[in-house]
Scaffold this motif. Structure first.
Motif, PDB file in Angstrom:
ATOM      1  N   PHE A 110      38.373 109.209 -12.704  1.00  0.00           N
ATOM      2  CA  PHE A 110      37.099 108.577 -13.040  1.00  0.00           C
ATOM      3  C   PHE A 110      37.204 107.058 -13.011  1.00  0.00           C
ATOM      4  O   PHE A 110      36.272 106.372 -12.617  1.00  0.00           O
ATOM      5  CB  PHE A 110      36.639 109.000 -14.441  1.00  0.00           C
ATOM      6  N   LEU A 111      38.332 106.543 -13.480  1.00  0.00           N
ATOM      7  CA  LEU A 111      38.542 105.094 -13.496  1.00  0.00           C
ATOM      8  C   LEU A 111      39.490 104.763 -12.354  1.00  0.00           C
ATOM      9  O   LEU A 111      40.690 104.951 -12.481  1.00  0.00           O
ATOM     10  CB  LEU A 111      39.151 104.647 -14.839  1.00  0.00           C
ATOM     11  N   PRO A 112      38.965 104.305 -11.211  1.00  0.00           N
ATOM     12  CA  PRO A 112      39.773 104.238 -10.000  1.00  0.00           C
ATOM     13  C   PRO A 112      40.836 103.164  -9.968  1.00  0.00           C
ATOM     14  O   PRO A 112      41.791 103.262  -9.235  1.00  0.00           O
ATOM     15  CB  PRO A 112      38.736 103.977  -8.904  1.00  0.00           C
ATOM     16  N   SER A 113      40.690 102.108 -10.765  1.00  0.00           N
ATOM     17  CA  SER A 113      41.645 101.011 -10.659  1.00  0.00           C
ATOM     18  C   SER A 113      41.545 100.072 -11.851  1.00  0.00           C
ATOM     19  O   SER A 113      40.484  99.924 -12.448  1.00  0.00           O
ATOM     20  CB  SER A 113      41.386 100.215  -9.378  1.00  0.00           C
ATOM     21  N   ILE A 139      28.930 112.058 -21.881  1.00  0.00           N
ATOM     22  CA  ILE A 139      30.226 112.247 -22.540  1.00  0.00           C
ATOM     23  C   ILE A 139      30.193 111.676 -23.952  1.00  0.00           C
ATOM     24  O   ILE A 139      30.733 112.271 -24.895  1.00  0.00           O
ATOM     25  CB  ILE A 139      31.352 111.595 -21.707  1.00  0.00           C
ATOM     26  N   GLU A 140      29.547 110.523 -24.120  1.00  0.00           N
ATOM     27  CA  GLU A 140      29.450 109.914 -25.455  1.00  0.00           C
ATOM     28  C   GLU A 140      28.711 110.834 -26.426  1.00  0.00           C
ATOM     29  O   GLU A 140      29.120 110.982 -27.590  1.00  0.00           O
ATOM     30  CB  GLU A 140      28.739 108.579 -25.359  1.00  0.00           C
ATOM     31  N   LYS A 141      27.654 111.489 -25.972  1.00  0.00           N
ATOM     32  CA  LYS A 141      26.926 112.429 -26.829  1.00  0.00           C
ATOM     33  C   LYS A 141      27.829 113.580 -27.252  1.00  0.00           C
ATOM     34  O   LYS A 141      27.774 114.045 -28.401  1.00  0.00           O
ATOM     35  CB  LYS A 141      25.698 112.973 -26.092  1.00  0.00           C
ATOM     36  N   LEU A 142      28.653 114.065 -26.338  1.00  0.00           N
ATOM     37  CA  LEU A 142      29.574 115.158 -26.666  1.00  0.00           C
ATOM     38  C   LEU A 142      30.618 114.706 -27.682  1.00  0.00           C
ATOM     39  O   LEU A 142      30.962 115.454 -28.609  1.00  0.00           O
ATOM     40  CB  LEU A 142      30.261 115.672 -25.397  1.00  0.00           C
ATOM     41  N   VAL A 143      31.122 113.489 -27.521  1.00  0.00           N
ATOM     42  CA  VAL A 143      32.101 112.955 -28.480  1.00  0.00           C
ATOM     43  C   VAL A 143      31.490 112.863 -29.878  1.00  0.00           C
ATOM     44  O   VAL A 143      32.084 113.306 -30.866  1.00  0.00           O
ATOM     45  CB  VAL A 143      32.614 111.576 -28.023  1.00  0.00           C
ATOM     46  N   LEU A 144      30.283 112.299 -29.971  1.00  0.00           N
ATOM     47  CA  LEU A 144      29.617 112.147 -31.273  1.00  0.00           C
ATOM     48  C   LEU A 144      29.318 113.507 -31.902  1.00  0.00           C
ATOM     49  O   LEU A 144      29.486 113.692 -33.112  1.00  0.00           O
ATOM     50  CB  LEU A 144      28.332 111.336 -31.103  1.00  0.00           C
ATOM     51  N   PHE A 163      37.045 106.139 -24.688  1.00  0.00           N
ATOM     52  CA  PHE A 163      37.847 105.474 -23.676  1.00  0.00           C
ATOM     53  C   PHE A 163      39.239 106.086 -23.539  1.00  0.00           C
ATOM     54  O   PHE A 163      39.833 106.045 -22.449  1.00  0.00           O
ATOM     55  CB  PHE A 163      37.917 103.971 -23.957  1.00  0.00           C
ATOM     56  N   SER A 164      39.750 106.681 -24.606  1.00  0.00           N
ATOM     57  CA  SER A 164      41.003 107.434 -24.492  1.00  0.00           C
ATOM     58  C   SER A 164      40.792 108.664 -23.609  1.00  0.00           C
ATOM     59  O   SER A 164      41.672 109.055 -22.834  1.00  0.00           O
ATOM     60  CB  SER A 164      41.500 107.859 -25.875  1.00  0.00           C
ATOM     61  N   TYR A 165      39.614 109.258 -23.727  1.00  0.00           N
ATOM     62  CA  TYR A 165      39.271 110.421 -22.887  1.00  0.00           C
ATOM     63  C   TYR A 165      39.249 110.004 -21.413  1.00  0.00           C
ATOM     64  O   TYR A 165      39.824 110.681 -20.558  1.00  0.00           O
ATOM     65  CB  TYR A 165      37.901 110.952 -23.317  1.00  0.00           C
ATOM     66  N   TYR A 166      38.593 108.890 -21.119  1.00  0.00           N
ATOM     67  CA  TYR A 166      38.582 108.402 -19.742  1.00  0.00           C
ATOM     68  C   TYR A 166      40.011 108.144 -19.241  1.00  0.00           C
ATOM     69  O   TYR A 166      40.344 108.441 -18.094  1.00  0.00           O
ATOM     70  CB  TYR A 166      37.777 107.109 -19.627  1.00  0.00           C
ATOM     71  N   ALA A 167      40.838 107.576 -20.117  1.00  0.00           N
ATOM     72  CA  ALA A 167      42.205 107.269 -19.730  1.00  0.00           C
ATOM     73  C   ALA A 167      42.977 108.529 -19.349  1.00  0.00           C
ATOM     74  O   ALA A 167      43.837 108.503 -18.458  1.00  0.00           O
ATOM     75  CB  ALA A 167      42.932 106.538 -20.864  1.00  0.00           C
ATOM     76  N   LEU A 193      46.005 118.985 -21.142  1.00  0.00           N
ATOM     77  CA  LEU A 193      44.899 119.235 -22.065  1.00  0.00           C
ATOM     78  C   LEU A 193      45.392 119.296 -23.506  1.00  0.00           C
ATOM     79  O   LEU A 193      44.740 118.779 -24.423  1.00  0.00           O
ATOM     80  CB  LEU A 193      44.196 120.545 -21.693  1.00  0.00           C
ATOM     81  N   GLN A 194      46.567 119.915 -23.708  1.00  0.00           N
ATOM     82  CA  GLN A 194      47.107 119.987 -25.068  1.00  0.00           C
ATOM     83  C   GLN A 194      47.427 118.597 -25.601  1.00  0.00           C
ATOM     84  O   GLN A 194      47.101 118.255 -26.743  1.00  0.00           O
ATOM     85  CB  GLN A 194      48.381 120.847 -25.096  1.00  0.00           C
ATOM     86  N   VAL A 195      48.058 117.767 -24.751  1.00  0.00           N
ATOM     87  CA  VAL A 195      48.397 116.407 -25.177  1.00  0.00           C
ATOM     88  C   VAL A 195      47.131 115.601 -25.462  1.00  0.00           C
ATOM     89  O   VAL A 195      47.062 114.832 -26.423  1.00  0.00           O
ATOM     90  CB  VAL A 195      49.264 115.717 -24.101  1.00  0.00           C
ATOM     91  N   ALA A 196      46.094 115.792 -24.629  1.00  0.00           N
ATOM     92  CA  ALA A 196      44.859 115.023 -24.787  1.00  0.00           C
ATOM     93  C   ALA A 196      44.168 115.325 -26.105  1.00  0.00           C
ATOM     94  O   ALA A 196      43.640 114.411 -26.762  1.00  0.00           O
ATOM     95  CB  ALA A 196      43.909 115.326 -23.620  1.00  0.00           C
ATOM     96  N   PHE A 197      44.156 116.582 -26.513  1.00  0.00           N
ATOM     97  CA  PHE A 197      43.384 116.953 -27.700  1.00  0.00           C
ATOM     98  C   PHE A 197      44.229 117.207 -28.947  1.00  0.00           C
ATOM     99  O   PHE A 197      43.720 117.134 -30.058  1.00  0.00           O
ATOM    100  CB  PHE A 197      42.530 118.190 -27.397  1.00  0.00           C
TER     101      PHE A 197
END
Length: 204
Positions: A110-113, A139-144, A163-167, A193-197
């Motif tokens: 998603f974040l190309p560079s 995505i922000e609505k889902l986070v909230l 922004f951690s999700y985007y990363a 996925l396990q590390v992310a969440f």
């Protein structure tokens, strides 16, 4: 009826070639990056002349912008098709899984560079910015919502989670694991996925 069913044969051929160009640009971007990628590289990968390539995209900036717009559109479409019974965290996990699989198949994050030049180029692309703002809002609505129902830590600022999700969608660990570990893509996705969440805590 598909979009191709409404087009003339000539227009269908043009659209198919355009998709092939975007596929090639995505592949070249994934291996060389924006700064080293050339229009000659893309034309060669598709098997067309550079003048033919310029009939579709007037510049490298235009081509890369369209490739990234296609990625964002894919994410928006994926979110729209998710089962509404999924929880907010479940939808976030499903989208991240989709993004990781796209990358493992040679696609883009998603974040190309982190390049300031690339960021500035994309911010001048109104079509791209509009698409990104739409995806970011979803995505922000889902986070909230996930914070509100206790699935994600409500004490954390939502921007930190967002922004951690985007990363996580552009974590270089994905490429390192694919290249240097003996894991299958399925295992890479599952562990990322396990590390992310859940971080590095033992699975509950």
């Amino acid at each position: 009826m598909s979009i191709f069913g409404k087009l003339s044969f000539k227009d269908q051929a043009f659209k198919l070639r355009e998709n092939a160009i975007l596929d090639a640009a995505t592949s070249v971007l994934g291996t060389k990056g924006y700064d080293l990628m050339t229009m000659d590289d893309v034309a060669g990968a598709v098997g067309i002349s550079k003048p033919s390539l310029y009939k579709h995209f007037k510049s490298k900036e235009d081509l890369v912008g369209e490739a990234l717009i296609r990625l964002i559109d894919g994410a928006v479409d994926f979110l729209a098709q998710l089962d509404n019974t999924l929880s907010p965290k479940g939808k976030l996990a499903a989208l991240l899984e989709w993004a990781l699989r796209v990358r493992l198949d040679g696609g883009l994050p998603f974040l190309p560079s982190t390049s300031a030049h690339v960021r500035d180029m994309l911010m001048r692309n109104l079509k791209y910015v509009t698409r990104v703002l739409k995806l970011n809002g979803q995505i922000e609505k889902l986070v909230l919502a996930a914070q509100k129902n206790g699935e994600l830590d409500a004490a954390l600022p939502s921007d930190v989670i967002l922004f951690s999700y985007y990363a996580r969608t552009c974590d270089p660990a994905v490429e390192y694991l694919q290249r240097f570990s003996k894991m299958s893509n399925e295992d890479i996705v599952r562990h990322m996925l396990q590390v992310a969440f859940d971080g590095f805590h033992p699975a509950s």
